[in-house]
Design a protein around this motif. Structure first.
Motif, PDB file in Angstrom:
ATOM      1  N   LEU A 197       0.841  -1.191   0.000  1.00 43.11           N
ATOM      2  CA  LEU A 197       0.000   0.000   0.000  1.00 43.11           C
ATOM      3  C   LEU A 197       0.882   1.249   0.000  1.00 43.11           C
TER       4      LEU A 197
ATOM      5  N   THR B 230       0.952   5.404   0.429  1.00 42.67           N
ATOM      6  CA  THR B 230       0.239   6.563   0.954  1.00 42.67           C
ATOM      7  C   THR B 230       1.044   7.816   0.657  1.00 42.67           C
TER       8      THR B 230
ATOM      9  N   SER C 202      -4.320  13.792   1.144  1.00 38.67           N
ATOM     10  CA  SER C 202      -3.662  12.481   1.186  1.00 38.67           C
ATOM     11  C   SER C 202      -4.338  11.547   0.203  1.00 38.67           C
ATOM     12  N   LEU C 203      -3.543  10.600  -0.338  1.00 37.80           N
ATOM     13  CA  LEU C 203      -4.045   9.593  -1.273  1.00 37.80           C
ATOM     14  C   LEU C 203      -3.490   8.240  -0.845  1.00 37.80           C
ATOM     15  N   SER C 204      -4.310   7.199  -0.961  1.00 37.00           N
ATOM     16  CA  SER C 204      -3.846   5.837  -0.676  1.00 37.00           C
ATOM     17  C   SER C 204      -4.077   4.985  -1.907  1.00 37.00           C
ATOM     18  N   ILE C 205      -3.035   4.286  -2.356  1.00 36.96           N
ATOM     19  CA  ILE C 205      -3.086   3.564  -3.624  1.00 36.96           C
ATOM     20  C   ILE C 205      -2.535   2.146  -3.421  1.00 36.96           C
ATOM     21  N   PRO C 206      -3.363   1.119  -3.668  1.00 36.61           N
ATOM     22  CA  PRO C 206      -2.859  -0.251  -3.607  1.00 36.61           C
ATOM     23  C   PRO C 206      -1.759  -0.478  -4.655  1.00 36.61           C
TER      24      PRO C 206
ATOM     25  N   THR D 164      -8.365  -0.229   2.116  1.00 32.71           N
ATOM     26  CA  THR D 164      -8.179   0.922   1.228  1.00 32.71           C
ATOM     27  C   THR D 164      -8.920   0.666  -0.076  1.00 32.71           C
TER      28      THR D 164
ATOM     29  N   SER E  69      -9.931   7.989  -3.254  1.00 31.28           N
ATOM     30  CA  SER E  69      -9.537   6.860  -2.401  1.00 31.28           C
ATOM     31  C   SER E  69     -10.111   7.040  -1.011  1.00 31.28           C
TER      32      SER E  69
END
Lengths: 138, 138, 138
Positions: free
Chosen positions: A32, A34, A99-103, B34, B99
């Motif tokens: 993950l 972030t 903020s961004l969360s990207i798998p 997420t 997200s």
């Protein structure tokens, strides 16, 4: 795994940061990602990276939605000492992602075909912006 | 643990996706979920799932805040080739979440009583939308 | 490591929650913090914590962008039974962040110098708001 990306901006607009982030993740496996922009007058966007008109139109729309502090309809603002672009920059930074969360799969962000990551600068003057990045493998 | 949810949309509006996500998480223990929408003209929302009027009013508000590209006040837009719903869709996708991160306890999302997860479709035509999901147990 | 923070609000406005979160993280090492507001009429913001005028101006701007339900331009709203501040609160909660993810280094959030974390209350009446927090060490 943590790092900071620095982006030199030259006035309001979108600055793509997809490539340095992808390079940093290269070979990292699944996990993950972030991202956090360390400022209150800039944002992080995931947006179309094909037609640059999209970036121009986004800038044009948000400039109209949040007029400059010296516009007649913005006289109610109090925080005006740092210039007419300052408080509108805070407003846009509140409205757009911080903020961004990207798998991540096999070291790659699972973004769609047309998605790129952008630093959206809301101030007129050049700035050096920092984006904090955190990757945690599964 | 990663997967992708597919949502078939039939025009602009909110489509609830809470149930398939809850089912996927079932039995997974504590951790972090997420979600990322893999498109630049759709969004992810956490919103009230009790009164469907809320969903209608959200659609009505954002349709007024970001008028169609053929509205008189939107003539400044450049990215108009793909139809009058296209650039407004990008603007709404910039403004609303792409997200979401949700703590998980004993296999359940720690959502509030009235919170549901929605795919917000911003285009007129039917689409198949993908939401990438990542769960990491503590 | 999970917990819930409770914030007592007294009407619309920004309530800083940086300190209790920093205290909870103290000594936790490196990792990732995730926050989720468990309501559909309040938001989480990262914003300037130096000049309180910024918080007042943010409240003023969003109150104008999303007028109360009894304003002449909002007569199209359907979800009005719970008062004129209710549906605008849902709209603001859709537009502003519901979750935040913040990298942690040596037990400290990697926020910028001027960044604080705020609960943005969108309702008029006092409420007790819950923010779910999740920390995962690297």
């Amino acid at each position: 795994m943590q790092t900071r990306f620095e982006i030199a901006t030259r006035g309001q607009g979108l600055y793509e940061v997809t490539c340095p982030i992808a390079t940093w993740l290269n070979g990292s496996g699944d996990g993950l990602l972030t991202l956090l922009v360390r400022h209150t007058s800039a944002s992080l966007l995931i947006q179309e990276n094909a037609d640059p008109d999209v970036q121009r139109d986004l800038l044009a729309y948000f400039s109209r939605l949040v007029p400059r502090g010296d516009a007649p309809e913005m006289t109610y603002l109090s925080h005006t000492l740092e210039g007419p672009d300052d408080m509108p920059a805070h407003i846009k930074a509140a409205m757009l992602p911080v903020s961004l969360s990207i798998p991540i799969q096999q070291g790659r962000m699972v973004l769609g075909t047309w998605q790129g990551i952008y630093l959206f600068e809301h101030r007129d003057a050049p700035h050096t912006r920092q984006v904090a990045a955190h990757f945690r493998a599964d």
